[in-house]
Every structure is written in structure tokens, then in C-alpha cells.
Write an enzyme that holds these catalytic residues in place. Structure first.
Site, PDB file in Angstrom:
ATOM      1  N   LEU A  43      48.942  37.293  36.999  1.00 30.88           N
ATOM      2  CA  LEU A  43      49.081  38.621  37.611  1.00 30.88           C
ATOM      3  C   LEU A  43      48.814  38.507  39.110  1.00 30.88           C
ATOM      4  CD1 LEU A  43      46.992  40.817  35.119  1.00 30.88           C
ATOM      5  CD2 LEU A  43      49.490  40.786  35.315  1.00 30.88           C
ATOM      6  N   HIS A  44      49.642  39.163  39.915  1.00 32.83           N
ATOM      7  CA  HIS A  44      49.363  39.156  41.343  1.00 32.83           C
ATOM      8  C   HIS A  44      49.907  40.362  42.089  1.00 32.83           C
ATOM      9  CE1 HIS A  44      53.543  37.788  41.529  1.00 32.83           C
ATOM     10  NE2 HIS A  44      53.523  38.084  42.810  1.00 32.83           N
ATOM     11  N   ARG A  45      50.786  41.150  41.450  1.00 30.54           N
ATOM     12  CA  ARG A  45      51.445  42.222  42.200  1.00 30.54           C
ATOM     13  C   ARG A  45      50.471  43.344  42.524  1.00 30.54           C
ATOM     14  NH1 ARG A  45      56.707  41.492  42.921  1.00 30.54           N
ATOM     15  NH2 ARG A  45      57.668  39.866  41.648  1.00 30.54           N
TER      16      ARG A  45
END
Length: 369
Positions: free
Chosen positions: A206-208
Site C-alpha cells: 500500500l502506498h497511495r
């Protein structure tokens, strides 16, 4: 006569896209590739180690731009690239993907009248709240040549009025990177190194900002992952941004208590070894939607939209929300693994088509000069 080609790398996915093209241009003999690292990602496991994994030399130029706001990054890259291009002017500039450095170098290069190519052009999420969408739109308007990965990208550009002679479908270069390292994946045995049984664990990335920047968005995802971890072991390589938010919101302990294995960012080779042997991937990444389609691994994408619809239409990907994640996980794990055909030109030969297109556009045909 050789042509000098600037290749821009900034964030982790850029490196995978640049590497096959660098090697193909070097082997062609009539091109001199020049690696330029903007420094947008500066964690070693997210940049320098990937150059090693993909057999790339040290960059010819390193801007060292680092973190900052979108405006700060974009402005910093523009100033730095203008100086590099003025002192070491290329015959071609190739920008890849959809990060701030992509748009910044495209704008700078075209203003300097350098023929500019966008690799992975034409992708659209139709969500202008995504910074990447704005970067894609800007870059595709500016670039002289648009190398697309799939028919939907061609259609998007045509609908936006881009002339057909600027568009060449070359395929998905991420598959070239995968094939480049495939002989080494089994030897890495990343799953065994983590005491995981191949085919019996999942990977989370996850990074957004839309998923991790607020507690209101991240907390339900953490709850869903904690429940999913009761179905099968989950390994969660943490993007620095995500790790910081989990700490700040007090959510890290919830994942640890559920048995989710939180690990540092992985460089390309060990991560791909880990993914190859996984049962499922949970992500908000664009590139992983493509790689799981290529490998035939179920992918649950925590997003409302995707700029890669071919991974849903022809692949293994599906869009999910946090409250539907566990049900989608159960369904995907119990489904039959039918063999799917890969999308056209997702074959490990995209970089060769790129070289052929550059030669054609330079009027040199298919033979080295």
C-alpha cells in the site's frame, strides 16, 4: 552514427521499465543510453538496489531531488534536468510511467526541442484526484512519441485527439524486466527465507495517499487485513510513507497482533521471488496489477478505479473496497486457477520494439548504423 538517448528513472517502477530498454539500446550498437536518476525515491531498497538487481550501471547523472511537495519535486527536477540536457544534449529523451519526474522532464525536454518519448503512454484512470493521472495527461500531450502497452491506451489517446503517427503500441515493458530476472528468481527463494510455504501466503503493498494518508481511510483497511490474516499468512513490505502513517495513527500494533508480517521495502529481485510463489496479492499499485496478470496470480486492488483495465478484462485483477476485501479474498482463494492467455505484446520483447520504432522514426530502418 549513434543516437544519444536520455532515460529518466525516478521511482521504483521506473527502474524496471528503464532497465530492459537500456540493455536493448546498448546491444543495438547504434544508440548510447544515458541513465539519469532524479532521486525522487531515495531509499536504497527502492532505488539503488534495483539498479543492481537489473544489472544496470551507476547512473550517469544523479539529481538527488529527494522528497517534498508535488510542486517542489516537479520544480526541482525541471531545474536539474534543464542543466543536464543543456550540457549533455541528447538526440532522444525517454520518460517512463506517471510520476512527477516524468511530467517534469517531458515539459523541460520539449521546451528545449528535444524529441521526447513517453513509455507506457495512454493509460487513464479518469480520476483527476490522482496526481499520477495529471502527470499522464500532461506527458501525453507534450511527448512527440507515445509508446503504449495495450489497445485501451491506443483508444484513449485517439479519443483525446492525438494523431495516430505519434502512437506506437510496443507492449508492456514490465514483462521484459520480469523475464530479465526470471532465471534468478528460484535461486533467491525469498519465501523459504521467511519460512513461508510457496502458494500458501499473501503479499500486501500500500502506498497511495488516498489509502494511507488519513486514519479514516487506513483504519478500515488495517481491520480488513487483520481479518484476512486469519485466512493465510500475510507479508507486508512497507513503503516508507505507509510505515510512517501506521505509526502515526497507532495502527501498526493492530497488524502485528493479527500476525501480519511487517517487513522493510524489498528490492526488485527478492520481491518478485516472493510474489511469484504467493497465493494472492493485495495492493494499490499499478505495476503489480500487470505482473500478477502475467504470472496468473489473483490480485485484489484496493482502489475505486484502475488505469490498467486490461488486467481486469484479460487478467487476474479485481477492484475491491476495504469492507469487501475478505469476501473477495475467500472467493479468489477458492476459485479454480484456469490458464489465461497473456495480453498481446506482453511477451518480454517490448524493448526490442522500442528500439525498432526509434530507428524507424530516425529514418534508419531496422539495421544498425
Amino acid at each position: 552514427m549513434t543516437s544519444r538517448v536520455h532515460l529518466i528513472a525516478a521511482a521504483r517502477p521506473n527502474f524496471m521499465k528503464v532497465a530492459p530498454l537500456y540493455h536493448a539500446l546498448t546491444a543495438a550498437g547504434d544508440f548510447t543510453p544515458v541513465l539519469i536518476h532524479t532521486g525522487q525515491h531515495y531509499d536504497a531498497n527502492m532505488s539503488d538496489d534495483i539498479f543492481r538487481d537489473l544489472s544496470l550501471p551507476a547512473p550517469d547523472h544523479h539529481m538527488g531531488v529527494g522528497s517534498g511537495s508535488h510542486a517542489e519535486q516537479t520544480a526541482g527536477v525541471m531545474v536539474a534536468y534543464e542543466k543536464i540536457a543543456s550540457e549533455d544534449r541528447p538526440d532522444w529523451l525517454v520518460v517512463v510511467g506517471d510520476v512527477n519526474s516524468t511530467a517534469a522532464c517531458a515539459l523541460t525536454g520539449t521546451k528545449l526541442h528535444i524529441p521526447t518519448v513517453h513509455l507506457e503512454a495512454g493509460l487513464r484512470s479518469r480520476d483527476r484526484a490522482m496526481p499520477e493521472e495529471l502527470n499522464r495527461l500532461m506527458t501525453d500531450v507534450l511527448a512527440d512519441v507515445l509508446w503504449t502497452p495495450s489497445p485501451d491506451a491506443d483508444a484513449n489517446l485517439a479519443a483525446e485527439g492525438i494523431p495516430a503517427d505519434r502512437i506506437t503500441r510496443v507492449g508492456n515493458i514490465m514483462m521484459d524486466s520480469l523475464e530479465l530476472i526470471r532465471p534468478r528468481l528460484d535461486a533467491v527463494a525469498a519465501a523459504a527465507g521467511m519460512d513461508l510455504r510457496p502458494g500458501h501466503y499473501g503479499i500486501v503493498t500500500l502506498h497511495r495517499p488516498s489509502n494511507v494518508d488519513t486514519e479514516a481511510m487506513l483504519s478500515p483497511i488495517v481491520d480488513a487485513l487483520a481479518e484476512a490474516a486469519q485466512r493465510l499468512p500475510l507479508v507486508f513490505p512497507q513503503h516508507p510513507r505507509t510505515a510512517a502513517r501506521l505509526e502515526a495513527f497507532g495502527l501498526k500494533g493492530r497488524l502485528e497482533r493479527a500476525g501480519v508480517r511487517l517487513v522493510p521495502p524489498q528490492s526488485y529481485l527478492p520481491f518478485m521471488s516472493l510474489m511469484k510463489d504467493s497465493a494472492i496479492v493485495i495492493t494499490d499499485s499499478g505495476g503489480l496489477q500487470e505482473e500478477t496478470t502475467y504470472l496468473g496470480i489473483p490480485c485484489l486492488t484496493l482502489r475505486d478505479n484502475t488505469e490498467r483495465p486490461i488486467t481486469i478484462d484479460e487478467g487476474t485483477n479485481q477492484l475491491v473496497k476495504a469492507d469487501g476485501l475478505v469476501a473477495a479474498l475467500d472467493a479468489a482463494l477458492s476459485a479454480d486457477r484456469t490458464t489465461r492467455s497473456k495480453p498481446e505484446f506482453w511477451d518480454g520483447e517490448t524493448a526490442l520494439r522500442c528500439v525498432e520504432d526509434l530507428r524507424r522514426r530516425a529514418g534508419r530502418g531496422n539495421e544498425p548504423a
